[in-house]
Write an enzyme that holds these catalytic residues in place. Sequence first.
Site, PDB file in Angstrom:
ATOM      1  CE  LYS A 277     -25.522 -25.314  12.000  1.00 12.87           C
ATOM      2  NZ  LYS A 277     -24.317 -25.899  12.607  1.00 12.87           N
TER       3      LYS A 277
ATOM      4  CE  LYS B 295     -24.315 -22.380  16.959  1.00 12.08           C
ATOM      5  NZ  LYS B 295     -23.120 -23.212  16.938  1.00 12.08           N
ATOM      6  NE  ARG B 296     -25.375 -21.196   6.083  1.00 14.28           N
ATOM      7  CZ  ARG B 296     -25.182 -21.372   4.784  1.00 14.28           C
ATOM      8  NH1 ARG B 296     -23.981 -21.204   4.251  1.00 14.28           N
ATOM      9  NH2 ARG B 296     -26.177 -21.694   3.990  1.00 14.28           N
TER      10      ARG B 296
ATOM     11  CE  LYS C 273     -13.500 -21.800  14.149  1.00 11.58           C
ATOM     12  NZ  LYS C 273     -14.415 -21.856  12.992  1.00 11.58           N
TER      13      LYS C 273
ATOM     14  CB  THR D  85     -15.313 -25.901  14.419  1.00 10.10           C
ATOM     15  OG1 THR D  85     -16.141 -25.358  13.392  1.00 10.10           O
ATOM     16  CG2 THR D  85     -14.918 -27.315  14.071  1.00 10.10           C
TER      17      THR D  85
ATOM     18  CG  HIS E  12     -17.886 -33.130   7.693  1.00  6.38           C
ATOM     19  ND1 HIS E  12     -16.979 -32.503   8.514  1.00  6.38           N
ATOM     20  CD2 HIS E  12     -17.179 -33.603   6.651  1.00  6.38           C
ATOM     21  CE1 HIS E  12     -15.770 -32.579   7.976  1.00  6.38           C
ATOM     22  NE2 HIS E  12     -15.869 -33.251   6.839  1.00  6.38           N
TER      23      HIS E  12
HETATM   24  C1  26Q Z   1     -24.533 -31.335  -0.467  1.00 12.18           C
HETATM   25  C2  26Q Z   1     -25.096 -31.600  -1.710  1.00 12.18           C
HETATM   26  C3  26Q Z   1     -25.498 -30.564  -2.523  1.00 12.18           C
HETATM   27  C4  26Q Z   1     -25.329 -29.249  -2.092  1.00 12.18           C
HETATM   28  C5  26Q Z   1     -24.756 -28.984  -0.864  1.00 12.18           C
HETATM   29  C6  26Q Z   1     -24.355 -30.018  -0.039  1.00 12.18           C
HETATM   30  C7  26Q Z   1     -23.748 -29.732   1.282  1.00 12.18           C
HETATM   31  C8  26Q Z   1     -22.893 -28.655   1.416  1.00 12.18           C
HETATM   32  C9  26Q Z   1     -22.318 -28.359   2.639  1.00 12.18           C
HETATM   33  C10 26Q Z   1     -23.996 -30.536   2.385  1.00 12.18           C
HETATM   34  C11 26Q Z   1     -23.407 -30.234   3.605  1.00 12.18           C
HETATM   35  C12 26Q Z   1     -22.554 -29.153   3.745  1.00 12.18           C
HETATM   36  C13 26Q Z   1     -21.893 -28.767   4.987  1.00 12.18           C
HETATM   37  C14 26Q Z   1     -21.876 -29.494   6.096  1.00 12.18           C
HETATM   38  C15 26Q Z   1     -21.200 -29.004   7.303  1.00 12.18           C
HETATM   39  O1  26Q Z   1     -20.657 -27.915   7.318  1.00 12.18           O
HETATM   40  N1  26Q Z   1     -21.171 -29.797   8.370  1.00 12.18           N
HETATM   41  C16 26Q Z   1     -20.521 -29.370   9.596  1.00 12.18           C
HETATM   42  O2  26Q Z   1     -19.180 -29.842   9.574  1.00 12.18           O
HETATM   43  C17 26Q Z   1     -18.450 -29.332  10.658  1.00 12.18           C
HETATM   44  C18 26Q Z   1     -17.001 -29.773  10.493  1.00 12.18           C
HETATM   45  O3  26Q Z   1     -16.891 -31.140  10.708  1.00 12.18           O
HETATM   46  C19 26Q Z   1     -19.045 -29.810  11.967  1.00 12.18           C
HETATM   47  O4  26Q Z   1     -18.340 -29.221  13.023  1.00 12.18           O
HETATM   48  C20 26Q Z   1     -20.516 -29.436  12.054  1.00 12.18           C
HETATM   49  O5  26Q Z   1     -21.111 -30.009  13.200  1.00 12.18           O
HETATM   50  C21 26Q Z   1     -21.251 -29.904  10.810  1.00 12.18           C
HETATM   51  O6  26Q Z   1     -22.583 -29.426  10.816  1.00 12.18           O
END
Ligand code: 26Q
Length: 768
Positions: A514, A508-509, A620, A616, A330
């Site tokens: 971003k 978004k986050r 929406k 995503t 992702h």
């Molecule tokens: C990893 C290791 C330790 C702690 C946290 C994490 C961690 C947690 C969440 C790393 C990444 C995430 C989240 C990533 C994320 O949300 N990516 C998004 O995924 C969406 C669905 O595919 C995409 O639409 C977005 O572009 C992408 O940023």
Amino acid sequence: MKFNRKEFLQDVERILHADFKTDLKSADKKELYNAVSKAVMLEAYPDWETSRAADKRRCGYFSAEFLMGRAIFNNLMNLGILEEVKGALASVGEDLGQFEEVEDAALGNGGLGRLAACYLEAAASKNLPLDGYGIRYRYGLFRQVFEDGYQKEEGDDWLRWGDPWSVRVERDACIVRFSDMDILAVPYDMPIFGYKNGVVNTLRLWSSEPVRAFDFDLFDTMKGDTKAVDNFNATKICDVLYPNDNTMVGKLLRLRQQYFMVSASLQDIVKKFKAAGRDIRTLPEKYCFQLNDTHPVLAIPELIRILRCEGLSFDEAFDVARRTFNFTNHTIMAEALERWDVLALSDLLPSVYEQILGCQERLEREGLDRDRFFIVRDGTVHMANLAIFVSSKVNGVAEIHTNILKTETFRNWYERYPEKFVNITNGITPRRWLLLNNPALAKVIDSKIGEGWHTDLKQLADLRPFVDEILPDFKRIKGENKQKLAAYIKEREGVEIPSHFIFDIQIKRLHEYKRQLLNALSILHFYFGVKEGSIQNFPPTAFIFGAKAAPGYYMAKAVIKFINEIAKLVNGDAEVSKVMRVVFVQDYDVSYAEKLVCAADASEQISTAGMEASGTGNMKFMLNGTVTLGTMDGANVEICEEAGRENNYIFGATVDEVNAVKHGYNPWDIINRTPELRRLLDTLVNGTFSDERGMLRRLYESITGGHEPDRYLVCYDFADYIRVKEELLRDYGSDAFYKKSLLNLCAAGKFSADRSVRDYSDLIWHIG
Ligand code: 26Q
């Protein structure tokens, strides 16, 4: 689901009495919510049992996050009893709408977690046997409040409302072993209702508890040789969701969480598989597992470990694993790629680490060049490499993203295993993201093209011939949604937004890539322009933000402070506030998103090209009839393909351009010849805003100094962004503009999660 009002109300009364010693007359909101939900659950049980028992090949969706949002309205809608329950409650003087206060299940951070939730719903709606496996965090994503413009975090005690949509399944409890303790894993199952089709899949979330040595069955399985049990720490594992999004934190507790969830899930699946009298070597015939990013990748060595305990050789076990697992990436952001320290991992999970080493050896035996392909190197385990090596298929989440994976991030792997790599463009569920959040617009669509689009979103294309005809309805409904949102924002944030303003929304986050900062600078530019008269007749616009920053992400928090300061300046200016408002809503979550996306006139999707895997939220907004103001990044590219670039507002450097300028990029070349930009950046350091903590100064430095100034090309894209944003704001209000918005809706068919899960099933899972 069939519905009988009298029986339903009787069930509610009975549950109120049994669980709360109360009745319909005196029950409070929480009691009523629990009783209504449980009454529905009772009705749904037979279908759940039937769906479970079907002897079909299934896929397990392994994910550390499931951002489910609020369950009740979606569940009632999918069961086809939303209106009936509303009516039943009304007949006893209760309003179904009161449950809007029920807390979201925020067991995820953002896109990745919400995607998992959309896919579960879509798979059930398409009758695909997909089950989720994850963690039942005691506290979900933190609640956000602003104090003096700064983000503060509070705990998310989501279980305060009870959890009537889960069932604790004591008989499936199992033990997860770490080197220093044994933990009891207890599953809670949530039903995932397909849209009006009687299918019920399962989301199984594991909760950690102290091992109770007095529990006879478990004591038996432990054979008395359990490690010293740290009863005090056991429950800690599932205490809280790590609030990071697109950044890795190397905390040991996070590693424990990951192992805990995959070990419990696999033990459970293998145990039942054997109990059904099957040969464990045939596991891949009945099951496959989708790894949602690297967070659940320990499932690979864990399955190998379990199979070896069952008597398989390493190579046999490895081959079973390779035929079972698939991996979704992702993100290409280097700071998000998971790596774990060998010492930490081998110390906590020695027998799992042994299998990881086995994979590394196998990789070498297959003749892969050690310098280009490695799982363990220099004291670090590279989780993505492990996932790619042992998976059947690896997928990116939008065309452009998959191409970057193939040509850059995982180029070596792609050259060696080209057939492994596939693209599955993300999708969203049209039930929650149009039917539920925008019922008025959904009705208008129904009246023109029928209801087929509810489960076959491509049919929205049939709406094109009616675009002119429904334009007045569309305008009216958008206006009503804006009014409702404005009232809600007034109530929650205390900020007044006239509903005839353009609603320009970025939700978004919060992350530097971003580029909420770019949006903020544009607002400040408009402010000065209006204030000083260089911008005439500025179209009245409300700039709305929603975002949580990871608590340890300094720059992200600085951007929040900056925007809140800008909001104070703009909204407090008697003249300018006639045509501009700025609001950063607090505690943005799934339920807030539902209200925001149906009320937007412009959707801001402005990441540096190449950095947003898909996005995503963009989908929406599109589905609710909103134009995108965006870069050629992630799924924006495909949105333009589907809806026409001319119906959106595209600006900025492309991926190729980003790659070309990145080397030797110096933002000062731009700042020096753009006095306007310089002036905007100067507000970060010249006392325009209060900055008692020095946060804004650090933000300034991140753009103008350090060894990689302006990493995300804010300065580079600034001028083009302003140009296109002005064009959008000037276009607003015309029929041509509303037509563009509606044409986006008509073209949203591709972005249904139904299509995505169908693609997964056809290309990867083969489950129906
Ligand atoms: C990893 C290791 C330790 C702690 C946290 C994490 C961690 C947690 C969440 C790393 C990444 C995430 C989240 C990533 C994320 O949300 N990516 C998004 O995924 C969406 C669905 O595919 C995409 O639409 C977005 O572009 C992408 O940023």
